[in-house]
Design a protein around this motif. Structure first.
Motif, PDB file in Angstrom:
ATOM      1  N   TRP A 186      93.437  -4.877  34.428  1.00  0.00           N
ATOM      2  CA  TRP A 186      92.426  -4.107  35.151  1.00  0.00           C
ATOM      3  C   TRP A 186      92.495  -4.398  36.647  1.00  0.00           C
ATOM      4  N   ARG A 187      92.517  -5.669  37.004  1.00  0.00           N
ATOM      5  CA  ARG A 187      92.580  -6.045  38.418  1.00  0.00           C
ATOM      6  C   ARG A 187      93.858  -5.523  39.072  1.00  0.00           C
ATOM      7  N   ALA A 188      94.979  -5.601  38.333  1.00  0.00           N
ATOM      8  CA  ALA A 188      96.260  -5.154  38.899  1.00  0.00           C
ATOM      9  C   ALA A 188      96.307  -3.642  39.084  1.00  0.00           C
ATOM     10  N   SER A 189      95.462  -2.910  38.364  1.00  0.00           N
ATOM     11  CA  SER A 189      95.500  -1.445  38.426  1.00  0.00           C
ATOM     12  C   SER A 189      94.652  -0.872  39.555  1.00  0.00           C
ATOM     13  N   LEU A 190      93.773  -1.672  40.156  1.00  0.00           N
ATOM     14  CA  LEU A 190      92.811  -1.149  41.126  1.00  0.00           C
ATOM     15  C   LEU A 190      93.452  -0.944  42.495  1.00  0.00           C
ATOM     16  N   ARG A 191      93.185   0.212  43.067  1.00  0.00           N
ATOM     17  CA  ARG A 191      93.727   0.598  44.371  1.00  0.00           C
ATOM     18  C   ARG A 191      92.591   1.084  45.275  1.00  0.00           C
ATOM     19  N   VAL A 192      92.834   0.960  46.579  1.00  0.00           N
ATOM     20  CA  VAL A 192      91.901   1.493  47.567  1.00  0.00           C
ATOM     21  C   VAL A 192      92.666   2.457  48.458  1.00  0.00           C
ATOM     22  N   SER A 193      91.939   3.308  49.139  1.00  0.00           N
ATOM     23  CA  SER A 193      92.588   4.230  50.066  1.00  0.00           C
ATOM     24  C   SER A 193      93.277   3.439  51.170  1.00  0.00           C
ATOM     25  N   SER A 194      94.458   3.883  51.576  1.00  0.00           N
ATOM     26  CA  SER A 194      95.196   3.208  52.636  1.00  0.00           C
ATOM     27  C   SER A 194      94.400   3.259  53.942  1.00  0.00           C
ATOM     28  N   GLU A 195      94.790   2.427  54.910  1.00  0.00           N
ATOM     29  CA  GLU A 195      94.080   2.403  56.197  1.00  0.00           C
ATOM     30  C   GLU A 195      94.075   3.772  56.853  1.00  0.00           C
ATOM     31  N   LYS A 196      95.183   4.495  56.723  1.00  0.00           N
ATOM     32  CA  LYS A 196      95.261   5.834  57.311  1.00  0.00           C
ATOM     33  C   LYS A 196      94.253   6.757  56.648  1.00  0.00           C
ATOM     34  N   GLU A 197      94.189   6.687  55.313  1.00  0.00           N
ATOM     35  CA  GLU A 197      93.246   7.542  54.589  1.00  0.00           C
ATOM     36  C   GLU A 197      91.807   7.178  54.936  1.00  0.00           C
ATOM     37  N   GLN A 198      91.544   5.873  55.084  1.00  0.00           N
ATOM     38  CA  GLN A 198      90.186   5.449  55.413  1.00  0.00           C
ATOM     39  C   GLN A 198      89.771   5.943  56.798  1.00  0.00           C
ATOM     40  N   SER A 199      90.691   5.931  57.741  1.00  0.00           N
ATOM     41  CA  SER A 199      90.355   6.402  59.095  1.00  0.00           C
ATOM     42  C   SER A 199      90.052   7.890  59.077  1.00  0.00           C
ATOM     43  N   ILE A 200      90.792   8.651  58.249  1.00  0.00           N
ATOM     44  CA  ILE A 200      90.511  10.083  58.119  1.00  0.00           C
ATOM     45  C   ILE A 200      89.133  10.288  57.521  1.00  0.00           C
TER      46      ILE A 200
END
Length: 389
Positions: free
Chosen positions: A273-287
């Protein structure tokens, strides 16, 4: 009964484990997973491309899914042993608990400490025995004694079972209650090498975690992040990972896959479960920030579960190393050389580490928990004797 109490399951006799998938089913699942990965980037309209995501940082993971990975079993064991603990005298003095390997946090030791029970480990036993070898039965007088990990008491060799044999001799005449823990691979070895099941009778293990039980536990863990409204969505479909509606057919695909691929083992599922979790990249977060899309910043995306490549059947040295690491739940290099002769003459350990199957922590080599189901499959396919749950 409250909703939480519905997920408390007493332990059951060894041999009755309800595997989330049979070996044949599991191989079919692996084939389907390979096919899914070929088209994974063709997401549904509410999904997101993996290229736009980054792995979640450890700090965030520890907020979302904090250790220990064996925590949901605490109440299960409490309810399993409560009547026996209160009984005086008990019908049997020894309760034997068998676990799959790769539990890094020594569940039984943590359970004993939570309940203020005495814990006996091999170093203390050897020290006491060296001082008073004639009083085996009197060395640890307590109303309830917990011996968390029998796999620590021996090495896979006839000449390295002396401490364990002395312990078993002591347990034969010990009058107080004892809870003995052992991992399932070590248990099979000890059954054949010293007939441990003639003393530690009627072993038990926990009930497998299905999709619904895993979902409840993992959602409960993430609920500890006060003041943050998090969403957990499939990167492929955009579906809510915790939206388990009534009826088996409506369970989210990810949780069903997680239960199946983890073999229903909580610490394996927790690591996956922990290995599967992703967050938006820095570029996506800035958008997202520029668009004032705050919900995007609170979304954690779930990628596909990682697959592992196993050594080929003819690479017996690598398979033997994996087997011995499962039996002992981790070894240093000298002990690996003791149990797998001449392992140091090859690059087997670096190769297993590079394949993501083994990791070295504080000088000890362990099988990676998330890789355990794949390792087990590989050993079974190569004809190695299997553990039993």
């Amino acid at each position: 009964m409250s909703v939480a109490e519905n997920y408390i399951k007493p332990f059951q006799p060894l041999g009755h484990y309800d595997w989330p998938s049979t070996p044949v089913d599991h191989n079919l699942d692996k084939l389907k997973e390979m096919l899914k990965k070929r088209v994974f980037r063709r997401n549904d309209k509410d999904g997101i491309d993996l290229d736009r995501l980054d792995p979640a940082e450890t700090r965030l993971l520890d907020e979302i899914a904090a250790p220990p990975a064996n925590h949901p079993l605490m109440k299960d064991l409490d309810i399993t042993l409560s009547e026996w603990i209160e009984s005086d005298p008990p019908l049997e003095t020894i309760k034997t608990i068998i676990f799959p390997p790769c539990d890094r946090e020594s569940f039984l030791k943590a359970w004993a400490e939570k309940n203020s029970y005495a814990v006996l480990e091999v170093a203390e036993f050897d020290r006491k025995m060296s001082k008073s070898p004639s009083r085996i039965g009197d060395l640890f007088e307590t109303e309830l004694l917990v011996i968390p990990r029998l796999e620590d008491w021996f090495r896979r060799s006839e000449t390295h079972l002396s401490s364990l044999r002395l312990l078993l001799s002591a347990l034969e005449t010990y009058p107080q209650k004892v809870v003995v823990g052992c991992n399932s691979w070590a248990w099979q070895f000890l059954r054949k090498s010293c007939e441990i099941d003639s003393i530690c009778v009627n072993p038990m293990t926990f009930q497998a975690f299905d999709a619904e039980r895993l979902s409840h536990w993992l959602e409960e863990l993430s609920g500890g992040m006060k003041g943050r409204d998090l969403k957990f969505k499939s990167a492929k479909s955009g579906d809510d990972a915790f939206d388990l509606k009534s009826g088996a057919e409506s369970k989210t695909e990810f949780m069903s896959d997680l239960a199946s691929q983890s073999l229903g083992i909580p610490w394996v599922a927790w690591n996956m479960w922990r290995a599967s979790l992703r967050v938006s990249s820095e570029k996506e977060q800035s958008i997202s920030k520029s668009q004032k899309d705050e919900s995007q910043l609170q979304t954690l995306w779930i990628s596909e579960l990682k697959s592992f490549s196993l050594p080929k059947h003819q690479d017996q040295r690598a398979l033997l190393v994996l087997q011995t690491l499962l039996i002992h739940n981790g070894l240093n290099r000298d002990d690996i050389d003791l149990t797998v002769p001449n392992s140091h003459y090859s690059n087997v350990l670096p190769a297993l580490i590079n394949a993501g199957l083994v990791e070295k922590v504080d000088g000890i080599y362990h099988c990676v928990p998330a890789a355990y189901p794949s390792i087990r499959d590989g050993l079974r396919s190569a004809g190695y004797p299997m553990d039993v749950l």
